[in-house]
Design a protein around this motif. Structure first.
Motif, mmCIF file in Angstrom:
data_model
loop_
_atom_site.group_PDB
_atom_site.id
_atom_site.type_symbol
_atom_site.label_atom_id
_atom_site.label_comp_id
_atom_site.label_asym_id
_atom_site.label_seq_id
_atom_site.Cartn_x
_atom_site.Cartn_y
_atom_site.Cartn_z
ATOM 1 N N THR A 218 0.886 -1.009 0.143
ATOM 2 C CA THR A 218 0.079 -0.100 0.030
ATOM 3 C C THR A 218 0.796 1.178 0.056
ATOM 4 N N PRO A 219 0.278 2.234 -0.327
ATOM 5 C CA PRO A 219 1.058 3.631 -0.246
ATOM 6 C C PRO A 219 1.612 3.913 1.159
ATOM 7 N N HIS A 220 1.018 3.864 2.251
ATOM 8 C CA HIS A 220 1.333 3.876 3.576
ATOM 9 C C HIS A 220 2.609 3.064 3.806
ATOM 10 N N ASP A 221 2.471 1.758 3.413
ATOM 11 C CA ASP A 221 3.603 0.773 3.904
ATOM 12 C C ASP A 221 4.713 0.931 2.844
ATOM 13 N N PHE A 222 4.286 1.669 1.676
ATOM 14 C CA PHE A 222 5.706 2.106 0.535
ATOM 15 C C PHE A 222 6.405 3.027 1.548
ATOM 16 N N LEU A 223 5.689 4.265 2.040
ATOM 17 C CA LEU A 223 6.450 5.276 2.676
ATOM 18 C C LEU A 223 7.155 4.671 3.726
ATOM 19 N N ILE A 224 6.478 3.838 4.685
ATOM 20 C CA ILE A 224 7.284 3.488 5.898
ATOM 21 C C ILE A 224 8.628 2.735 5.531
ATOM 22 N N ARG A 225 8.431 1.879 4.497
ATOM 23 C CA ARG A 225 9.630 1.220 4.071
ATOM 24 C C ARG A 225 10.791 2.074 3.773
ATOM 25 N N LEU A 226 10.430 2.871 2.835
ATOM 26 C CA LEU A 226 11.372 4.034 2.215
ATOM 27 C C LEU A 226 12.141 4.561 3.617
ATOM 28 N N ARG A 227 11.279 5.202 4.536
ATOM 29 C CA ARG A 227 11.874 5.723 5.761
ATOM 30 C C ARG A 227 12.562 4.702 6.567
ATOM 31 N N LEU A 228 12.222 3.520 6.796
ATOM 32 C CA LEU A 228 12.811 2.513 7.551
ATOM 33 C C LEU A 228 14.487 2.383 6.714
ATOM 34 N N GLN A 229 14.258 2.183 5.513
ATOM 35 C CA GLN A 229 15.679 2.098 4.725
ATOM 36 C C GLN A 229 16.605 3.308 5.102
ATOM 37 N N HIS A 230 16.071 4.548 5.025
ATOM 38 C CA HIS A 230 16.893 5.684 5.334
ATOM 39 C C HIS A 230 17.393 5.643 6.764
ATOM 40 N N ALA A 231 16.582 5.139 7.727
ATOM 41 C CA ALA A 231 16.828 5.362 9.112
ATOM 42 C C ALA A 231 17.832 4.429 9.267
ATOM 43 N N SER A 232 17.677 3.011 8.763
ATOM 44 C CA SER A 232 18.640 1.844 8.991
ATOM 45 C C SER A 232 20.000 2.238 8.428
ATOM 46 N N HIS A 233 20.229 2.908 7.344
ATOM 47 C CA HIS A 233 21.453 3.834 6.850
ATOM 48 C C HIS A 233 21.998 4.302 7.846
ATOM 49 N N ARG A 234 21.193 5.529 8.388
ATOM 50 C CA ARG A 234 21.665 6.440 9.227
ATOM 51 C C ARG A 234 22.285 5.565 10.602
ATOM 52 N N LEU A 235 21.477 4.551 11.196
ATOM 53 C CA LEU A 235 22.027 3.894 12.333
ATOM 54 C C LEU A 235 23.103 3.204 12.078
ATOM 55 N N ARG A 236 23.428 2.495 10.723
ATOM 56 C CA ARG A 236 24.626 1.758 10.315
ATOM 57 C C ARG A 236 25.901 2.801 10.293
ATOM 58 N N MET A 237 25.449 3.980 9.657
ATOM 59 C CA MET A 237 26.826 4.796 9.183
ATOM 60 C C MET A 237 27.013 6.016 10.024
ATOM 61 N N THR A 238 26.231 6.130 10.964
ATOM 62 C CA THR A 238 26.528 7.481 11.792
ATOM 63 C C THR A 238 26.357 7.169 13.334
ATOM 64 N N GLY A 266 12.410 -6.980 13.645
ATOM 65 C CA GLY A 266 12.622 -7.978 14.898
ATOM 66 C C GLY A 266 13.392 -7.414 15.973
ATOM 67 N N ILE A 267 14.116 -6.315 15.852
ATOM 68 C CA ILE A 267 14.818 -5.655 16.948
ATOM 69 C C ILE A 267 14.603 -4.271 17.109
ATOM 70 N N THR A 268 15.031 -3.652 18.178
ATOM 71 C CA THR A 268 14.845 -2.229 18.241
ATOM 72 C C THR A 268 16.004 -1.609 17.673
ATOM 73 N N PRO A 269 15.933 -0.310 17.248
ATOM 74 C CA PRO A 269 16.903 0.475 16.477
ATOM 75 C C PRO A 269 18.109 0.421 17.482
ATOM 76 N N ARG A 270 18.099 0.550 18.669
ATOM 77 C CA ARG A 270 19.297 0.458 19.644
ATOM 78 C C ARG A 270 19.920 -0.967 19.557
ATOM 79 N N GLN A 271 19.223 -2.077 19.334
ATOM 80 C CA GLN A 271 19.716 -3.319 19.311
ATOM 81 C C GLN A 271 20.437 -3.537 17.817
#
Length: 283
Positions: A218-238, A266-271
């Motif tokens: 769905t459009p809503h899930d699509f936006l959430i996935r895009l944001r999660l991709q950007h967030a996971s990148h930031r968690l890894r790289m910064t 399946g885990i929190t951003p901190r984990q």
């Protein structure tokens, strides 16, 4: 099914791989992936079936799409190049949303045949990426980045040509594509759903149905996935605080971000940040 956390030191990675005929559980990850067989054939396995790729073919795996590679039965071990990258690498470039579109569409084939000029150029550029990694000549990282962008341009040109040759290519798909491109371009900014619907030229009900048909979500899930991709990148790289990442990536609160992140990974951003690649299995 396993979720695999892939750490991309510079936002992208190119490796030469060798596959033997071994069964393996399908896995998912949030990186965008391109495979180019170099020697012998590989079988790209998805939930919906198999694609056989011969040397010179180019195969795209969509983010979060369960998949695995095997050699075709009876072949010698296969050699191929695996290219992984974060959408953040291209998202902020002029026209970058167009370059990312093929990785989010369900209505185009993921395999680009070896006899196409785009596949041949992508193969050449992929070899350049691997060679630069090995030799590490001056400015090798810049050379790799340049080659990656050229690969994305070649992908875009292939799919533009592919669509132009499809019989009965109506405006519905093209208009929905404009809506998808708009959402990708918004990235972590708030997308105006009314604007996305307007771009599609469809009524609201038809828009939601055609959007899911095109992207699989769905459009809503699509936006959430895009944001999660950007967030996971930031968690890894910064080392940015998680609260700031949640805000910058378009989540209204850190608690909402934590809940959506955990539901998906399946885990929190901190984990996620702490344990690196040791991410628990996600069924």
């Amino acid at each position: 099914m396993n979720y695999t956390d892939i750490r991309l030191e510079h936002g992208f990675m190119a490796e030469e791989k060798i596959a033997s005929l071994t069964e393996h559980e399908l896995h998912t990850h949030d990186a965008l992936e391109i495979n180019i067989p170099l020697e012998n054939s590989i079988r790209c396995t998805l939930l919906g079936g198999n694609y056989d790729a011969v040397p010179g073919d180019v195969f795209l795996f969509r983010p979060y799409e369960p998949h695995w590679n095997l050699i075709q039965e009876g072949n010698e071990p296969a050699r191929w190049i695996m290219l992984l990258f974060s959408p953040a690498v291209a998202a902020q470039l002029p026209g970058g949303s167009k370059l990312l579109l093929p990785f989010y569409r369900m209505d185009v084939p993921p395999l680009i045949p070896a006899d196409s000029p785009q596949a041949q150029e992508i193969g050449r550029l992929a070899l350049t990426l691997v060679e630069e990694e090995k030799t590490r000549q001056p400015a090798w990282e810049l050379q790799q980045f340049t080659a990656l962008l050229q690969i994305l341009v070649q992908l875009h040109r292939f799919y533009e040509a592919y669509e132009s040759m499809q019989p009965g290519n109506g405006m519905d798909a093209a208009d929905i594509v404009r809506s998808v491109e708009y959402m990708i371009a918004c990235g972590t900014d708030e997308a105006d759903m009314e604007e996305a619907i307007r771009l599609s030229g469809c009524g609201k009900t038809r828009f939601y149905g055609k959007f899911k048909e095109l992207t699989g979500v769905t459009p809503h899930d699509f936006l959430i996935r895009l944001r999660l991709q950007h967030a996971s990148h930031r968690l890894r790289m910064t080392d940015d605080p998680i609260v700031r990442i949640a805000h910058d990536c378009g989540f209204g609160s850190s608690s909402y971000f934590n809940n959506r992140f955990k539901a998906f990974y399946g885990i929190t951003p901190r984990q996620f940040r702490k344990h690196g690649s040791r991410v628990p299995e996600q069924v």
